[in-house]
Design a protein around this motif. Structure first.
Motif, PDB file in Angstrom:
ATOM      1  N   SER A  51       0.826  -1.206   0.000  1.00  0.00           N
ATOM      2  CA  SER A  51       0.000   0.000   0.000  1.00  0.00           C
ATOM      3  C   SER A  51       0.862   1.258   0.000  1.00  0.00           C
ATOM      4  CB  SER A  51      -0.936   0.011   1.220  1.00  0.00           C
ATOM      5  OG  SER A  51      -0.181   0.101   2.415  1.00  0.00           O
ATOM      6  N   ASN A  52       0.276   2.360  -0.415  1.00  0.00           N
ATOM      7  CA  ASN A  52       0.964   3.644  -0.389  1.00  0.00           C
ATOM      8  C   ASN A  52       0.891   4.222   1.014  1.00  0.00           C
ATOM      9  OD1 ASN A  52       1.572   3.693  -3.165  1.00  0.00           O
ATOM     10  ND2 ASN A  52      -0.435   4.511  -3.651  1.00  0.00           N
ATOM     11  N   VAL A  53       1.958   4.858   1.441  1.00  0.00           N
ATOM     12  CA  VAL A  53       1.977   5.547   2.732  1.00  0.00           C
ATOM     13  C   VAL A  53       2.415   6.980   2.497  1.00  0.00           C
ATOM     14  CG1 VAL A  53       2.404   3.467   4.104  1.00  0.00           C
ATOM     15  CG2 VAL A  53       4.338   4.772   3.230  1.00  0.00           C
ATOM     16  N   ARG A  54       2.022   7.838   3.422  1.00  0.00           N
ATOM     17  CA  ARG A  54       2.363   9.253   3.319  1.00  0.00           C
ATOM     18  C   ARG A  54       3.215   9.661   4.509  1.00  0.00           C
ATOM     19  NH1 ARG A  54      -3.390   9.545   1.911  1.00  0.00           N
ATOM     20  NH2 ARG A  54      -3.514   9.911  -0.329  1.00  0.00           N
ATOM     21  N   LYS A  55       3.907  10.757   4.356  1.00  0.00           N
ATOM     22  CA  LYS A  55       4.707  11.305   5.437  1.00  0.00           C
ATOM     23  C   LYS A  55       3.801  11.512   6.649  1.00  0.00           C
ATOM     24  CE  LYS A  55       7.740  15.142   6.584  1.00  0.00           C
ATOM     25  NZ  LYS A  55       8.395  16.361   6.099  1.00  0.00           N
ATOM     26  N   GLY A  56       4.226  11.017   7.790  1.00  0.00           N
ATOM     27  CA  GLY A  56       3.459  11.177   9.024  1.00  0.00           C
ATOM     28  C   GLY A  56       2.573   9.987   9.357  1.00  0.00           C
ATOM     29  N   ASP A  57       2.370   9.047   8.419  1.00  0.00           N
ATOM     30  CA  ASP A  57       1.549   7.860   8.698  1.00  0.00           C
ATOM     31  C   ASP A  57       2.243   6.977   9.728  1.00  0.00           C
ATOM     32  OD1 ASP A  57      -0.277   8.659   6.813  1.00  0.00           O
ATOM     33  OD2 ASP A  57       0.200   7.108   5.347  1.00  0.00           O
ATOM     34  N   LEU A  58       1.452   6.402  10.639  1.00  0.00           N
ATOM     35  CA  LEU A  58       1.978   5.439  11.601  1.00  0.00           C
ATOM     36  C   LEU A  58       2.219   4.131  10.860  1.00  0.00           C
ATOM     37  CD1 LEU A  58       2.634   4.594  14.541  1.00  0.00           C
ATOM     38  CD2 LEU A  58       0.257   3.858  14.723  1.00  0.00           C
ATOM     39  N   LEU A  59       3.469   3.673  10.843  1.00  0.00           N
ATOM     40  CA  LEU A  59       3.796   2.439  10.144  1.00  0.00           C
ATOM     41  C   LEU A  59       3.823   1.258  11.106  1.00  0.00           C
ATOM     42  CD1 LEU A  59       6.649   3.715   7.784  1.00  0.00           C
ATOM     43  CD2 LEU A  59       4.187   3.566   7.343  1.00  0.00           C
ATOM     44  N   VAL A  60       4.529   1.414  12.223  1.00  0.00           N
ATOM     45  CA  VAL A  60       4.679   0.328  13.184  1.00  0.00           C
ATOM     46  C   VAL A  60       4.585   0.908  14.586  1.00  0.00           C
ATOM     47  CG1 VAL A  60       6.248  -1.462  14.032  1.00  0.00           C
ATOM     48  CG2 VAL A  60       6.180  -0.955  11.605  1.00  0.00           C
ATOM     49  N   GLN A  61       3.850   0.229  15.456  1.00  0.00           N
ATOM     50  CA  GLN A  61       3.768   0.649  16.857  1.00  0.00           C
ATOM     51  C   GLN A  61       4.421  -0.428  17.711  1.00  0.00           C
ATOM     52  OE1 GLN A  61      -0.105   1.756  18.170  1.00  0.00           O
ATOM     53  NE2 GLN A  61       0.534   2.066  20.272  1.00  0.00           N
ATOM     54  N   GLN A  62       5.453  -0.024  18.429  1.00  0.00           N
ATOM     55  CA  GLN A  62       6.203  -0.967  19.249  1.00  0.00           C
ATOM     56  C   GLN A  62       5.576  -1.073  20.636  1.00  0.00           C
ATOM     57  OE1 GLN A  62      10.355   0.000  19.340  1.00  0.00           O
ATOM     58  NE2 GLN A  62      10.961  -2.049  19.949  1.00  0.00           N
ATOM     59  N   ASP A  63       5.667  -2.261  21.245  1.00  0.00           N
ATOM     60  CA  ASP A  63       5.182  -2.490  22.604  1.00  0.00           C
ATOM     61  C   ASP A  63       6.059  -1.691  23.557  1.00  0.00           C
ATOM     62  OD1 ASP A  63       4.235  -3.428  25.027  1.00  0.00           O
ATOM     63  OD2 ASP A  63       5.118  -5.419  24.812  1.00  0.00           O
ATOM     64  N   ILE A  64       5.450  -0.754  24.288  1.00  0.00           N
ATOM     65  CA  ILE A  64       6.210   0.089  25.214  1.00  0.00           C
ATOM     66  C   ILE A  64       5.803  -0.168  26.667  1.00  0.00           C
ATOM     67  CG2 ILE A  64       6.677   1.895  23.511  1.00  0.00           C
ATOM     68  CD1 ILE A  64       4.379   3.504  24.833  1.00  0.00           C
ATOM     69  N   SER A  65       5.188  -1.302  26.937  1.00  0.00           N
ATOM     70  CA  SER A  65       4.715  -1.575  28.295  1.00  0.00           C
ATOM     71  C   SER A  65       5.850  -1.587  29.311  1.00  0.00           C
ATOM     72  CB  SER A  65       3.931  -2.887  28.339  1.00  0.00           C
ATOM     73  OG  SER A  65       4.727  -3.958  27.881  1.00  0.00           O
ATOM     74  N   GLU A  66       7.012  -2.131  28.944  1.00  0.00           N
ATOM     75  CA  GLU A  66       8.152  -2.152  29.871  1.00  0.00           C
ATOM     76  C   GLU A  66       8.659  -0.749  30.156  1.00  0.00           C
ATOM     77  OE1 GLU A  66      12.639  -3.990  30.110  1.00  0.00           O
ATOM     78  OE2 GLU A  66      11.121  -5.121  29.019  1.00  0.00           O
ATOM     79  N   GLU A  67       8.739   0.076  29.139  1.00  0.00           N
ATOM     80  CA  GLU A  67       9.188   1.453  29.316  1.00  0.00           C
ATOM     81  C   GLU A  67       8.200   2.246  30.172  1.00  0.00           C
ATOM     82  OE1 GLU A  67       9.241  -0.205  26.467  1.00  0.00           O
ATOM     83  OE2 GLU A  67      11.342  -0.192  25.860  1.00  0.00           O
ATOM     84  N   LEU A  68       6.887   2.012  29.956  1.00  0.00           N
ATOM     85  CA  LEU A  68       5.876   2.690  30.776  1.00  0.00           C
ATOM     86  C   LEU A  68       5.984   2.269  32.238  1.00  0.00           C
ATOM     87  CD1 LEU A  68       2.698   2.613  28.486  1.00  0.00           C
ATOM     88  CD2 LEU A  68       4.055   4.602  29.151  1.00  0.00           C
ATOM     89  N   ALA A  69       6.254   1.000  32.496  1.00  0.00           N
ATOM     90  CA  ALA A  69       6.422   0.526  33.873  1.00  0.00           C
ATOM     91  C   ALA A  69       7.639   1.192  34.516  1.00  0.00           C
ATOM     92  CB  ALA A  69       6.554  -0.990  33.886  1.00  0.00           C
ATOM     93  N   GLN A  70       8.727   1.314  33.761  1.00  0.00           N
ATOM     94  CA  GLN A  70       9.926   1.979  34.285  1.00  0.00           C
ATOM     95  C   GLN A  70       9.654   3.455  34.572  1.00  0.00           C
ATOM     96  OE1 GLN A  70      12.997   1.261  31.374  1.00  0.00           O
ATOM     97  NE2 GLN A  70      13.146  -0.917  31.885  1.00  0.00           N
ATOM     98  N   LEU A  71       8.903   4.118  33.693  1.00  0.00           N
ATOM     99  CA  LEU A  71       8.552   5.523  33.900  1.00  0.00           C
ATOM    100  C   LEU A  71       7.710   5.690  35.159  1.00  0.00           C
ATOM    101  CD1 LEU A  71       8.376   8.494  32.983  1.00  0.00           C
ATOM    102  CD2 LEU A  71       6.392   7.838  31.587  1.00  0.00           C
ATOM    103  N   ARG A  72       6.693   4.831  35.321  1.00  0.00           N
ATOM    104  CA  ARG A  72       5.824   4.919  36.503  1.00  0.00           C
ATOM    105  C   ARG A  72       6.619   4.665  37.784  1.00  0.00           C
ATOM    106  NH1 ARG A  72       1.709   1.946  33.042  1.00  0.00           N
ATOM    107  NH2 ARG A  72       0.440   3.646  32.204  1.00  0.00           N
ATOM    108  N   ALA A  73       7.549   3.725  37.746  1.00  0.00           N
ATOM    109  CA  ALA A  73       8.383   3.465  38.925  1.00  0.00           C
ATOM    110  C   ALA A  73       9.253   4.673  39.247  1.00  0.00           C
ATOM    111  CB  ALA A  73       9.254   2.223  38.677  1.00  0.00           C
ATOM    112  N   ALA A  74       9.818   5.315  38.241  1.00  0.00           N
ATOM    113  CA  ALA A  74      10.644   6.500  38.455  1.00  0.00           C
ATOM    114  C   ALA A  74       9.797   7.655  39.012  1.00  0.00           C
ATOM    115  CB  ALA A  74      11.332   6.916  37.157  1.00  0.00           C
ATOM    116  N   GLN A  75       8.577   7.807  38.486  1.00  0.00           N
ATOM    117  CA  GLN A  75       7.684   8.859  38.986  1.00  0.00           C
ATOM    118  C   GLN A  75       7.287   8.588  40.436  1.00  0.00           C
ATOM    119  OE1 GLN A  75       4.675   8.533  35.912  1.00  0.00           O
ATOM    120  NE2 GLN A  75       5.464  10.326  34.798  1.00  0.00           N
ATOM    121  N   ALA A  76       7.062   7.332  40.774  1.00  0.00           N
ATOM    122  CA  ALA A  76       6.711   6.973  42.158  1.00  0.00           C
ATOM    123  C   ALA A  76       7.888   7.263  43.083  1.00  0.00           C
ATOM    124  CB  ALA A  76       6.300   5.511  42.244  1.00  0.00           C
ATOM    125  N   ARG A  77       9.107   6.961  42.663  1.00  0.00           N
ATOM    126  CA  ARG A  77      10.286   7.249  43.469  1.00  0.00           C
ATOM    127  C   ARG A  77      10.428   8.751  43.677  1.00  0.00           C
ATOM    128  NH1 ARG A  77      12.558   3.181  40.348  1.00  0.00           N
ATOM    129  NH2 ARG A  77      13.543   4.706  38.968  1.00  0.00           N
TER     130      ARG A  77
END
Length: 82
Positions: A51-77
């Motif tokens: 398919s054709n894609v344009r500048k700015g289109d979301l191509l791939v979304q990576q699982d960021i659950s581990e990074e979000l958990a690390q962020l929440r832990a840092a915010q809690a600290r």
């Protein structure tokens, strides 16, 4: 000599589909290889192969659950340090 046979038809307007059947190789105008800078799993793919894609289109979304958990832990600290 016998007379020539002549065949006639009545013309009528018809829609014409622009297509061409051929044997050969098709090469893309532009091609790119996608690779992640970070290891991880893919949550979603935002396009269909070919398919054709344009500048700015979301191509791939990576699982960021581990990074979000690390962020929440840092915010809690940080809240605990106050």
């Amino acid at each position: 000599m016998p007379p020539e046979t002549v065949t006639t038809v009545i013309l009528k307007e018809q829609e014409w589909t622009r297509s061409l059947s051929a044997i050969g190789t098709v090469k893309p105008v532009n091609g790119h290889t996608l690779r992640a800078d970070l290891a991880g799993n893919i949550d979603a793919i935002g396009f269909e192969s070919g398919s054709n894609v344009r500048k700015g289109d979301l191509l791939v979304q990576q699982d960021i659950s581990e990074e979000l958990a690390q962020l929440r832990a840092a915010q809690a600290r940080q809240l605990g340090d106050r």
